[in-house]
Design an enzyme around this catalytic site. Sequence first.
Site, PDB file in Angstrom:
ATOM      1  N   LYS A 199      -0.039   3.929  -2.602  1.00 23.58           N
ATOM      2  CA  LYS A 199      -0.927   4.981  -2.646  1.00 23.58           C
ATOM      3  C   LYS A 199      -0.324   6.405  -2.436  1.00 23.58           C
ATOM      4  O   LYS A 199      -0.927   7.253  -2.607  1.00 23.58           O
ATOM      5  CB  LYS A 199      -1.917   4.671  -1.343  1.00 23.58           C
ATOM      6  CG  LYS A 199      -2.736   3.340  -1.733  1.00 23.58           C
ATOM      7  CD  LYS A 199      -3.250   2.771  -0.545  1.00 23.58           C
ATOM      8  CE  LYS A 199      -4.126   1.470  -0.879  1.00 23.58           C
ATOM      9  NZ  LYS A 199      -4.392   0.639   0.273  1.00 23.58           N
ATOM     10  N   SER A 250       0.863  -1.240   0.093  1.00 20.30           N
ATOM     11  CA  SER A 250       0.203  -0.208   0.152  1.00 20.30           C
ATOM     12  C   SER A 250       0.789   1.177  -0.052  1.00 20.30           C
ATOM     13  O   SER A 250       0.332   2.347  -0.104  1.00 20.30           O
ATOM     14  CB  SER A 250      -0.838   0.060   1.054  1.00 20.30           C
ATOM     15  OG  SER A 250      -2.096  -0.910   1.030  1.00 20.30           O
ATOM     16  N   SER A 310      -6.086   3.821   4.520  1.00 23.59           N
ATOM     17  CA  SER A 310      -5.469   2.768   3.427  1.00 23.59           C
ATOM     18  C   SER A 310      -6.309   2.116   2.612  1.00 23.59           C
ATOM     19  O   SER A 310      -6.412   0.761   2.134  1.00 23.59           O
ATOM     20  CB  SER A 310      -4.410   1.672   4.011  1.00 23.59           C
ATOM     21  OG  SER A 310      -3.521   1.351   3.016  1.00 23.59           O
TER      22      SER A 310
END
Length: 370
Positions: free
Chosen positions: A63, A60, A115
């Site tokens: 991102k 993640s 997230s």
Amino acid sequence: MKTRFKRFKALLCALLCLYSIFPCKVAAVSTSATSAILMDVDSGRVLYAQNENKKMLIASTTKIMTALVALENGELRGAVKVTAEAANTEGSSMYLKAGEKLTLETLLYGLMLSSGNDAAVAVAQGVAGSTDKFVKLMNQKAKELGMSGTSFANPNGLDDEKHYSTARDMAVLACAAMNNESFARIVSTRSVTVGGRTLTNHNKLLSYVDGCIGLKTGYTKAAGRTLVSCARRNGQRLVAVTLQDGNDWADHAALYDYGFSQYPAHRAMTIGETVGTLAVTGGVGTAIPVVAAESFSWPLAQGEKLEVRFELPESVKAPVTAGTKVGHAVFTLSGKETGRVELLCGGDALSAIQPPSSLLRRMGELLKKC
């Protein structure tokens, strides 16, 4: 017994002598990560590196790029309608519902604090029209930043053989992202209520590490724990990246203590500072001040020293105005250029007033008659 003691004493003295001649080099810091890096944000200087160019899954922390691309191509207050595809995305979530409309800013909070994989897809579709088009923008931005070891296949970081990066590339990305004011504001937020939801930041370093101001956590079974963070102390900002690190919270704290103590930023030049003078020809005055167009700092270890040389012409011809570019100050460390600052005229230089040639001739004629 006395003989043995004397021999031991002599051996100990010999070892101490050898130690003084060949001192041991002990690593100042280390991590449990497979790949890691510590970088100064404003200079880009690498202060610590470990397998920093190894291509790895990044989970993640992807991102960071998703948010930066969205901020550069979308409108924070623009409305985004959540599709069923976005709402049903697997993994971590901000619990979006198909059909609801939220601002891009709300989705970015859900992306970076919670997230949300669902938020990532909603952001991609809202900004670019489709996930595939948005991924192309991500890879285009990576190319612009020089992230040569990076490939994006999705906006959320789910495992894919075509989705990877390196610790160095992620540090470069983080430095660029933290220079975006909206991005920095969002990732430094510990908790916020937006769009009818209360979101809490997963980044524990915001509470645990002195001066932490972001960034992003990540985890998948294949990628392991990934973490990108940023901290600021005494006006200096550092970015730390660890990939596949089971002890990432402690490792980032140790990296920051090391970086800020061993490589403090040194101000070598301040914007507007007068650094010298420049001769003026054909002007009312004979010289004008030369000033720095911007400030310049560089992280230096103990014993390191920046050298500076000025690239300037011998003189300038009037008229010139304040702010005119006249050269550069070039900074070097151990013979290698670290940066340069434009130098400007610090004032106006007016031309000397010259009477018309006809007037000069007339004055000459009058003088001859006298």
